[in-house]
Design a protein around this motif. Structure first.
Motif, PDB file in Angstrom:
ATOM      1  N   ARG A  94      39.409 -39.668   2.386  1.00 47.54           N
ATOM      2  CA  ARG A  94      41.076 -39.258   1.833  1.00 47.54           C
ATOM      3  C   ARG A  94      41.457 -40.372   1.065  1.00 47.54           C
ATOM      4  O   ARG A  94      41.469 -41.599   1.869  1.00 47.54           O
ATOM      5  CB  ARG A  94      41.766 -38.637   2.811  1.00 47.54           C
ATOM      6  CG  ARG A  94      41.167 -37.714   3.714  1.00 47.54           C
ATOM      7  CD  ARG A  94      41.954 -37.154   4.861  1.00 47.54           C
ATOM      8  NE  ARG A  94      41.334 -36.237   5.959  1.00 47.54           N
ATOM      9  CZ  ARG A  94      41.489 -34.862   5.550  1.00 47.54           C
ATOM     10  NH1 ARG A  94      42.059 -34.652   4.594  1.00 47.54           N
ATOM     11  NH2 ARG A  94      40.756 -34.084   6.202  1.00 47.54           N
ATOM     12  N   GLY A  99      46.094 -31.172   3.145  1.00 50.86           N
ATOM     13  CA  GLY A  99      45.261 -30.247   3.986  1.00 50.86           C
ATOM     14  C   GLY A  99      45.152 -30.490   5.544  1.00 50.86           C
ATOM     15  O   GLY A  99      46.457 -30.777   6.176  1.00 50.86           O
ATOM     16  N   SER A 100      44.063 -30.531   6.168  1.00 47.97           N
ATOM     17  CA  SER A 100      43.905 -30.752   7.602  1.00 47.97           C
ATOM     18  C   SER A 100      44.617 -32.131   8.175  1.00 47.97           C
ATOM     19  O   SER A 100      45.353 -31.983   9.193  1.00 47.97           O
ATOM     20  CB  SER A 100      42.751 -30.512   8.009  1.00 47.97           C
ATOM     21  OG  SER A 100      41.967 -31.525   7.981  1.00 47.97           O
ATOM     22  N   ASP A 165      41.313 -36.059  -1.991  1.00 48.58           N
ATOM     23  CA  ASP A 165      40.239 -36.179  -1.134  1.00 48.58           C
ATOM     24  C   ASP A 165      39.066 -35.407  -1.335  1.00 48.58           C
ATOM     25  O   ASP A 165      39.008 -34.532  -2.522  1.00 48.58           O
ATOM     26  CB  ASP A 165      40.898 -35.712   0.372  1.00 48.58           C
ATOM     27  CG  ASP A 165      41.263 -34.191   0.290  1.00 48.58           C
ATOM     28  OD1 ASP A 165      40.673 -33.427  -0.365  1.00 48.58           O
ATOM     29  OD2 ASP A 165      42.237 -34.001   1.067  1.00 48.58           O
ATOM     30  N   LYS A 167      34.742 -33.922  -0.019  1.00 46.33           N
ATOM     31  CA  LYS A 167      33.722 -33.882   1.350  1.00 46.33           C
ATOM     32  C   LYS A 167      32.464 -33.985   0.491  1.00 46.33           C
ATOM     33  O   LYS A 167      32.230 -33.418  -0.536  1.00 46.33           O
ATOM     34  CB  LYS A 167      34.137 -32.505   1.759  1.00 46.33           C
ATOM     35  CG  LYS A 167      32.964 -32.319   3.147  1.00 46.33           C
ATOM     36  CD  LYS A 167      31.782 -31.694   2.520  1.00 46.33           C
ATOM     37  CE  LYS A 167      31.719 -30.237   2.167  1.00 46.33           C
ATOM     38  NZ  LYS A 167      30.639 -29.744   1.776  1.00 46.33           N
ATOM     39  N   THR A 188      34.886 -28.690  -3.360  1.00 49.86           N
ATOM     40  CA  THR A 188      34.777 -29.894  -2.253  1.00 49.86           C
ATOM     41  C   THR A 188      35.681 -30.961  -2.432  1.00 49.86           C
ATOM     42  O   THR A 188      35.722 -31.951  -1.910  1.00 49.86           O
ATOM     43  CB  THR A 188      33.360 -30.259  -2.239  1.00 49.86           C
ATOM     44  OG1 THR A 188      32.999 -31.027  -3.445  1.00 49.86           O
ATOM     45  CG2 THR A 188      32.233 -29.189  -1.925  1.00 49.86           C
ATOM     46  N   CYS A 189      36.436 -30.774  -3.322  1.00 51.57           N
ATOM     47  CA  CYS A 189      37.399 -32.053  -3.646  1.00 51.57           C
ATOM     48  C   CYS A 189      38.983 -31.321  -3.916  1.00 51.57           C
ATOM     49  O   CYS A 189      39.111 -30.314  -3.983  1.00 51.57           O
ATOM     50  CB  CYS A 189      37.394 -32.640  -5.028  1.00 51.57           C
ATOM     51  SG  CYS A 189      35.440 -33.546  -5.390  1.00 51.57           S
ATOM     52  N   ARG A 190      39.930 -32.087  -3.493  1.00 50.74           N
ATOM     53  CA  ARG A 190      41.368 -31.750  -3.981  1.00 50.74           C
ATOM     54  C   ARG A 190      41.438 -32.777  -4.936  1.00 50.74           C
ATOM     55  O   ARG A 190      41.489 -33.900  -5.122  1.00 50.74           O
ATOM     56  CB  ARG A 190      42.236 -32.234  -2.887  1.00 50.74           C
ATOM     57  CG  ARG A 190      42.332 -31.239  -1.843  1.00 50.74           C
ATOM     58  CD  ARG A 190      43.647 -31.084  -0.808  1.00 50.74           C
ATOM     59  NE  ARG A 190      43.385 -30.047   0.116  1.00 50.74           N
ATOM     60  CZ  ARG A 190      42.784 -30.066   1.256  1.00 50.74           C
ATOM     61  NH1 ARG A 190      42.416 -31.166   1.567  1.00 50.74           N
ATOM     62  NH2 ARG A 190      42.784 -28.912   2.018  1.00 50.74           N
ATOM     63  N   ARG A 206      42.252 -21.012  -1.538  1.00 48.23           N
ATOM     64  CA  ARG A 206      42.684 -21.107  -0.108  1.00 48.23           C
ATOM     65  C   ARG A 206      44.198 -20.651   0.170  1.00 48.23           C
ATOM     66  O   ARG A 206      44.412 -19.943   1.062  1.00 48.23           O
ATOM     67  CB  ARG A 206      42.555 -22.325   0.423  1.00 48.23           C
ATOM     68  CG  ARG A 206      41.040 -22.825   0.454  1.00 48.23           C
ATOM     69  CD  ARG A 206      41.135 -24.289   1.464  1.00 48.23           C
ATOM     70  NE  ARG A 206      40.085 -24.836   1.125  1.00 48.23           N
ATOM     71  CZ  ARG A 206      39.707 -25.894   0.340  1.00 48.23           C
ATOM     72  NH1 ARG A 206      40.639 -26.349  -0.606  1.00 48.23           N
ATOM     73  NH2 ARG A 206      38.546 -26.646   0.253  1.00 48.23           N
TER      74      ARG A 206
HETATM   75  P1  TMP Z   1      40.648 -30.753   5.026  1.00 55.14           P
HETATM   76  O1  TMP Z   1      41.936 -31.265   4.647  1.00 55.14           O
HETATM   77  O2  TMP Z   1      40.681 -29.281   5.224  1.00 55.14           O
HETATM   78  O3  TMP Z   1      40.135 -31.257   6.192  1.00 55.14           O
HETATM   79  O4  TMP Z   1      39.620 -30.868   3.764  1.00 55.14           O
HETATM   80  C1  TMP Z   1      39.403 -32.191   3.242  1.00 55.14           C
HETATM   81  C2  TMP Z   1      38.451 -32.158   1.874  1.00 55.14           C
HETATM   82  O5  TMP Z   1      37.230 -31.665   2.289  1.00 55.14           O
HETATM   83  C3  TMP Z   1      38.919 -31.189   0.814  1.00 55.14           C
HETATM   84  O6  TMP Z   1      38.543 -31.776  -0.154  1.00 55.14           O
HETATM   85  C4  TMP Z   1      38.156 -29.925   1.117  1.00 55.14           C
HETATM   86  C5  TMP Z   1      36.928 -30.367   1.602  1.00 55.14           C
HETATM   87  N1  TMP Z   1      36.372 -29.417   2.631  1.00 55.14           N
HETATM   88  C6  TMP Z   1      34.950 -29.074   2.106  1.00 55.14           C
HETATM   89  O7  TMP Z   1      34.674 -29.058   1.067  1.00 55.14           O
HETATM   90  N2  TMP Z   1      34.527 -27.978   2.948  1.00 55.14           N
HETATM   91  C7  TMP Z   1      35.041 -27.927   4.222  1.00 55.14           C
HETATM   92  O8  TMP Z   1      34.185 -26.974   4.880  1.00 55.14           O
HETATM   93  C8  TMP Z   1      36.313 -28.425   4.588  1.00 55.14           C
HETATM   94  C9  TMP Z   1      37.118 -27.975   6.008  1.00 55.14           C
HETATM   95  C10 TMP Z   1      36.716 -29.211   3.775  1.00 55.14           C
END
Ligand code: TMP
Length: 227
Positions: A94, A99-100, A165, A167, A188-190, A206
């Motif tokens: 990040r 997000g979370s 961010d 993943k 998989t990215c923001r 989402r």
């Molecule tokens: P989060 O803020 O929901 O934890 O997500 C952080 C980053 O990870 C965001 O860019 C989305 C990515 N992500 C995935 O690719 N797969 C997942 O299952 C989750 C929860 C997040």
């Protein structure tokens, strides 16, 4: 190279064996999921977009000497990758709160973090208890994650996009080399537009902000003009 037996079905892709045990065939699906699979939709064109975006990004990272599993794109929605043992970890990097992270810590989305934060989903002590990865591998994964963050942040900056961010997932070769695997895409990215903060990623799906195909097309077009 021929597609043989199906070996894995994920939320957005399927993996197949090929005649070469060291190589897998990946098919990106026209499917979007969120909320741990509770929200699921067929999205025509998404598979081809993510395959093209991931291929361009992995090629760029290879040029930057970041080891990854990508071999080549073989069609609009398919690519060949090196077969690796996947480490069962989601590694999140990040640069800005969102997000979370924002929810958990009550920090406004878009707040810049002083230094990048790496999160492991497993907890770090559990990783060792479960023998998911060795302590030395965790050190290596963190270094790799930061290296990838730097390369991606610079790439997206050139596209007028802020990398909020992302993943990643890591694989282990037979020779115990760690390399970037899975995918890097708007799933998989923001990705926020640098000028407008518009979401150019899966948050559009989402959070039901609109259609994702035009948004993913925008990311692909920016990547194509940068290369
Ligand atoms: P989060 O803020 O929901 O934890 O997500 C952080 C980053 O990870 C965001 O860019 C989305 C990515 N992500 C995935 O690719 N797969 C997942 O299952 C989750 C929860 C997040």
């Amino acid at each position: 190279m021929e597609k043989k037996a199906l070996v894995y079905t994920g939320k957005a892709k399927k993996l197949y064996q090929t005649e070469n045990a060291a190589v897998l065939f990946v098919e990106y699906l026209d499917q979007a999921t969120a909320l741990n699979g509770q929200k699921k939709d067929k999205v025509l064109g998404k598979g081809a977009l993510n395959n093209q975006i991931t291929s361009l990004i992995f090629e760029h990272l290879q040029q930057q000497k970041i080891p990854n599993h990508f071999i080549k794109k073989v069609s609009e929605h398919e690519q060949l990758i090196q077969a690796v043992e996947m480490i069962p970890l989601e590694v999140v990097v990040r640069n800005y709160a969102a997000g979370s992270f924002s929810k958990r810590l009550a920090i406004e989305e878009g707040t810049k973090l002083v230094t990048p934060i790496i999160e492991f989903y497993y907890k770090e002590d559990h990783i060792q208890f479960l023998k998911v990865a060795t302590p030395a591998e965790i050190v290596e994964i963190k270094a790799l994650a930061l290296q990838i963050n730097q390369a991606l942040s610079q790439l997206f900056q050139r596209l007028n996009i802020c990398l909020i961010d992302f993943k990643i997932e890591i694989g282990r070769t037979k020779a115990n080399q760690l390399l970037l695997a899975d995918e890097i895409s708007p799933d998989t990215c923001r990705l926020w537009d640098l000028n407008t903060n518009e979401h150019l990623d899966k948050d559009v799906y989402r959070r039901e902000l609109g259609e994702i195909v035009p948004v993913y097309e925008e990311v692909l077009q920016r990547l194509l003009t940068a290369n």
